[in-house]
Write an enzyme that holds these catalytic residues in place. Structure first.
Site, PDB file in Angstrom:
ATOM      1  N   LYS A 127       0.851  -1.209   0.000  1.00 40.04           N
ATOM      2  CA  LYS A 127       0.000   0.000   0.000  1.00 40.04           C
ATOM      3  C   LYS A 127       0.878   1.248   0.000  1.00 40.04           C
ATOM      4  CE  LYS A 127      -1.759   1.808   3.921  1.00 40.04           C
ATOM      5  NZ  LYS A 127      -1.531   3.248   4.083  1.00 40.04           N
ATOM      6  N   ASN A 128       1.862   1.315   0.905  1.00 37.28           N
ATOM      7  CA  ASN A 128       2.607   2.560   1.084  1.00 37.28           C
ATOM      8  C   ASN A 128       3.605   2.831  -0.038  1.00 37.28           C
ATOM      9  OD1 ASN A 128       1.069   2.989   3.280  1.00 37.28           O
ATOM     10  ND2 ASN A 128       2.632   2.428   4.781  1.00 37.28           N
TER      11      ASN A 128
ATOM     12  N   CYS B   9      -6.101  12.458  11.439  1.00 40.49           N
ATOM     13  CA  CYS B   9      -5.965  11.012  11.461  1.00 40.49           C
ATOM     14  C   CYS B   9      -5.853  10.606  12.928  1.00 40.49           C
ATOM     15  CB  CYS B   9      -4.691  10.635  10.705  1.00 40.49           C
ATOM     16  SG  CYS B   9      -4.377   8.894  10.788  1.00 40.49           S
TER      17      CYS B   9
ATOM     18  N   ARG C  98      -0.268  15.085  12.515  1.00 38.42           N
ATOM     19  CA  ARG C  98       0.510  14.597  11.353  1.00 38.42           C
ATOM     20  C   ARG C  98       0.717  15.764  10.394  1.00 38.42           C
ATOM     21  NH1 ARG C  98      -1.734   9.067   9.170  1.00 38.42           N
ATOM     22  NH2 ARG C  98       0.408   8.686   8.541  1.00 38.42           N
TER      23      ARG C  98
ATOM     24  N   ASP D  23       3.911   0.765  12.022  1.00 41.48           N
ATOM     25  CA  ASP D  23       2.686   0.203  11.443  1.00 41.48           C
ATOM     26  C   ASP D  23       2.438  -1.228  11.888  1.00 41.48           C
ATOM     27  OD1 ASP D  23       3.025   1.905   8.227  1.00 41.48           O
ATOM     28  OD2 ASP D  23       2.399   2.571  10.219  1.00 41.48           O
TER      29      ASP D  23
ATOM     30  N   ARG E 197      -8.957  -0.199   3.670  1.00 35.94           N
ATOM     31  CA  ARG E 197      -8.066   0.795   3.033  1.00 35.94           C
ATOM     32  C   ARG E 197      -6.731   0.172   2.674  1.00 35.94           C
ATOM     33  NH1 ARG E 197      -6.148   4.996   6.468  1.00 35.94           N
ATOM     34  NH2 ARG E 197      -4.765   5.154   4.690  1.00 35.94           N
TER      35      ARG E 197
HETATM   36  C1  EPZ Z   1       3.751   7.077   6.331  1.00 31.73           C
HETATM   37  O1  EPZ Z   1       2.974   8.129   6.896  1.00 31.73           O
HETATM   38  C2  EPZ Z   1       2.808   5.912   6.218  1.00 31.73           C
HETATM   39  N1  EPZ Z   1       1.718   6.246   5.316  1.00 31.73           N
HETATM   40  C3  EPZ Z   1       2.256   5.535   7.591  1.00 31.73           C
HETATM   41  O2  EPZ Z   1       1.534   4.327   7.419  1.00 31.73           O
HETATM   42  C4  EPZ Z   1       3.426   5.234   8.524  1.00 31.73           C
HETATM   43  O3  EPZ Z   1       2.910   5.047   9.827  1.00 31.73           O
HETATM   44  C5  EPZ Z   1       4.416   6.399   8.537  1.00 31.73           C
HETATM   45  O4  EPZ Z   1       4.830   6.711   7.192  1.00 31.73           O
HETATM   46  C6  EPZ Z   1       5.679   6.063   9.328  1.00 31.73           C
HETATM   47  O5  EPZ Z   1       6.298   4.938   8.756  1.00 31.73           O
HETATM   48  C7  EPZ Z   1       1.952   6.166   3.981  1.00 31.73           C
HETATM   49  O6  EPZ Z   1       3.044   5.843   3.563  1.00 31.73           O
HETATM   50  C8  EPZ Z   1       0.791   6.477   3.095  1.00 31.73           C
HETATM   51  P1  EPZ Z   1       5.939  10.296   8.311  1.00 31.73           P
HETATM   52  P2  EPZ Z   1       3.601   9.614   6.889  1.00 31.73           P
HETATM   53  O7  EPZ Z   1       5.933  11.493   7.428  1.00 31.73           O
HETATM   54  O8  EPZ Z   1       4.331   9.825   5.637  1.00 31.73           O
HETATM   55  C9  EPZ Z   1       6.292  13.659  11.677  1.00 31.73           C
HETATM   56  C10 EPZ Z   1      -0.253   2.872   7.608  1.00 31.73           C
HETATM   57  O9  EPZ Z   1      -0.718   2.317   8.609  1.00 31.73           O
HETATM   58  N2  EPZ Z   1       6.278  14.588  10.533  1.00 31.73           N
HETATM   59  O10 EPZ Z   1       7.071   9.344   8.253  1.00 31.73           O
HETATM   60  O11 EPZ Z   1       2.533  10.567   7.261  1.00 31.73           O
HETATM   61  C11 EPZ Z   1       4.917  13.023  11.843  1.00 31.73           C
HETATM   62  O12 EPZ Z   1       4.143  13.837  12.686  1.00 31.73           O
HETATM   63  C12 EPZ Z   1       0.117   4.319   7.669  1.00 31.73           C
HETATM   64  O13 EPZ Z   1       0.001   2.295   6.511  1.00 31.73           O
HETATM   65  C13 EPZ Z   1       6.465  15.950  10.768  1.00 31.73           C
HETATM   66  O14 EPZ Z   1       6.673  16.373  11.900  1.00 31.73           O
HETATM   67  O15 EPZ Z   1       4.617   9.480   8.107  1.00 31.73           O
HETATM   68  C14 EPZ Z   1       5.195  11.699  12.444  1.00 31.73           C
HETATM   69  O16 EPZ Z   1       5.229  11.831  13.856  1.00 31.73           O
HETATM   70  C15 EPZ Z   1      -0.253   4.953   9.000  1.00 31.73           C
HETATM   71  N3  EPZ Z   1       6.419  16.800   9.711  1.00 31.73           N
HETATM   72  C16 EPZ Z   1       6.584  11.349  11.946  1.00 31.73           C
HETATM   73  O17 EPZ Z   1       7.149  12.546  11.405  1.00 31.73           O
HETATM   74  C17 EPZ Z   1       6.196  16.364   8.431  1.00 31.73           C
HETATM   75  O18 EPZ Z   1       6.164  17.195   7.494  1.00 31.73           O
HETATM   76  C18 EPZ Z   1       6.559  10.302  10.862  1.00 31.73           C
HETATM   77  O19 EPZ Z   1       5.742  10.806   9.818  1.00 31.73           O
HETATM   78  C19 EPZ Z   1       5.993  14.975   8.223  1.00 31.73           C
HETATM   79  C20 EPZ Z   1       6.048  14.114   9.285  1.00 31.73           C
END
Ligand code: EPZ
Length: 441
Positions: A25-26, A120, A125, A310, A402
């Site tokens: 998915k990701n 979410c 996020r 995840d 999803r």
């Molecule tokens: C991706 O989300 C995945 N989603 C999430 O999977 C997964 O939990 C996450 O990466 C971590 O591996 C998809 O790939 C579609 P991040 P993403 O940007 O990109 C902070 C699932 O279950 N952050 O790595 O949103 C954020 O708050 C889903 O499949 C900032 O501060 O995750 C978080 O605490 C759920 N500023 C941390 O970094 C930003 O601009 C990780 O976020 C971006 C992120």
């Protein structure tokens, strides 16, 4: 409004047999928008049948792309006729990953207008690192009526050096999408290293992009003007694989999980072996069995190659079945323990303090009516329901659908007693009571 559907699980059966893992998915939610950067049609294979893919394909069609179903898990996508750089709010708001259309449209047109990603249940996020990268590449960003409007100057996007303040999958992917056609070299420091980032880079490189270092914390992207068409198969989903591995262990079963890349499962395998689960590795499969006692364990989730956030809800459900006190520290998401209240309804003894959960393993769980609050929480409740005595009904299973292709069919093929039922609003407790009575007979 679709009639709500629920899963009804009669627990206590061990899972046996084989399960085939679908595409990641990701990875696919970034690869589909990336077809906007191609100057020729692309064939994408191993596409999982999940609702996030349906939304992504709908957005591509709404932008004007020609999306053709070519057979099971395979689509031909021709974006040459795309003129629009605005993603309709109605589609974008239903999927957080719609933010990948920002980088792809910016890279294609030098402009995009996409709704701010929805909230979410995982806590705050933000996308500040995404917008930081776009600004560094030379774009201007405006936020109006919940829409993010991003425009480059007449010089277009210029390669640059970007250092992320935190390791972020989304911002790493989005920067690659925007930079792949920018002028000159872009260097991303403190990049995320997940397998799906490597998959996006491999897909773009198969079209003639020049991306080096994906999978390390430094990624270099030399801008390329023309990207040819390609045929590309999405990698298997490491989290779906991990979910079925945990389900096999939680039910004391013996399951061959097929179509995986064992290298992507290293941290999951390591943690599960600590818990006492037996795992045999093959070239593209792992066999999971757990006939001995499950052992209490302490775990911290981390960015790849650490134990994936995840997988945190799913492993919590397993540790409820281990004897003794386990501890889980959430090292990535802001809040990711909302599912604990639902597990407590099944007899789990879990105390949460901020980003730490302490689990008093009782060795068993009992069925109950519960509700999925997000994708992986729903998976954890499925695992708990499979292992629990009695009947579990899970509401809001759209979360599960999803990211898990045909979970009901895959589990039933492994011997689970599971049904997807349509319930009119809310007699679920009545239905649950009826089934429980039958079950008691
Ligand atoms: C991706 O989300 C995945 N989603 C999430 O999977 C997964 O939990 C996450 O990466 C971590 O591996 C998809 O790939 C579609 P991040 P993403 O940007 O990109 C902070 C699932 O279950 N952050 O790595 O949103 C954020 O708050 C889903 O499949 C900032 O501060 O995750 C978080 O605490 C759920 N500023 C941390 O970094 C930003 O601009 C990780 O976020 C971006 C992120």
């Amino acid at each position: 409004m679709k009639t709500p559907k629920k899963f009804v699980i009669r627990g206590g059966r061990t899972l046996h047999g084989e399960v085939e893992i679908s595409g990641a998915k990701n990875a696919v939610v970034a690869i589909l928008p990336a077809t906007l950067l191609s100057d020729e049609p692309c064939i994408i294979e191993n596409v999982p049948e999940i609702s996030d893919v349906e939304i992504s394909l709908r957005i591509l069609r709404e932008l004007g792309a020609e999306v053709t179903y070519m057979g099971p898990h395979t689509y031909r996508i021709d974006t040459r006729s795309v003129q629009s750089s605005t993603v309709p709010y109605e589609s974008a708001r239903r999927m957080r990953a719609s933010y990948y259309f920002m980088g792809a449209l910016l890279g294609r047109f030098g402009h995009c207008r996409v709704s701010m990603p929805g909230g979410c249940p995982l806590g705050d996020r933000p996308i500040d690192q995404h917008t930081k990268a776009f600004k560094k590449l030379g774009a201007k960003i405006r936020l109006e009526q919940g829409m993010v409007d991003i425009t480059t100057t007449e010089n277009g996007l210029q390669g640059t050096q970007i250092f992320f303040d935190c390791v972020t999958v989304g911002a790493t992917m989005n920067t690659i999408l925007a930079a792949v056609k920018a002028d000159g070299m872009t260097i991303i420091e403190n990049a995320a290293k997940e397998p799906h980032i490597v998959d996006l880079a491999s897909f773009l490189n198969s079209m003639g992009a020049d991306i080096m270092g994906a999978g390390t914390d430094t990624i270099k992207i030399r801008g390329t003007k023309y990207l040819r068409g390609t045929s590309y198969a999405v990698i298997p989903d490491q989290i779906e694989a991990g979910t079925y591995m945990v389900a096999a262990a939680a039910t004391r079963g013996n399951v061959l999980v097929k179509n995986v890349i064992p290298k992507h499962l290293e941290s999951i395998i390591s943690v599960m072996e600590k818990i006492g689960v037996k795992i045999e590795q093959f070239d593209d499969a792992v066999r999971v069995s757990a006939d001995g006692p499950l052992v209490k364990t302490s775990i911290k989730t981390r960015p790849h190659p650490g134990f994936p956030t995840d997988m945190q809800p799913q492993i919590s459900a397993l540790l409820c079945l281990a004897e003794g006190t386990s501890m889980i520290k959430e090292g990535v998401s802001e809040q990711r323990f909302q599912y604990v209240d639902e597990l407590r309804r099944m007899g789990a003894d879990i105390q949460v303090d901020g980003k730490v959960a302490v689990i008093e393993g009782t060795g068993h769980l009992t069925g109950a009516p519960v509700k999925a609050c997000d994708l992986r929480a729903g998976a954890a409740l499925m695992i708990a329901g499979l292992a629990a005595s009695g009947v579990t009904t899970i509401e809001d299973i759209y979360h599960i659908e999803r990211g898990y292709a045909d979970m009901e069919g895959k589990l039933r093929a492994l011997g689970a007693c599971i049904e997807k039922k349509t319930f009119p609003q809310d007699p679920v407790h009545h239905e649950h009571a009826q089934i429980t009575r039958q079950d008691a007979v």
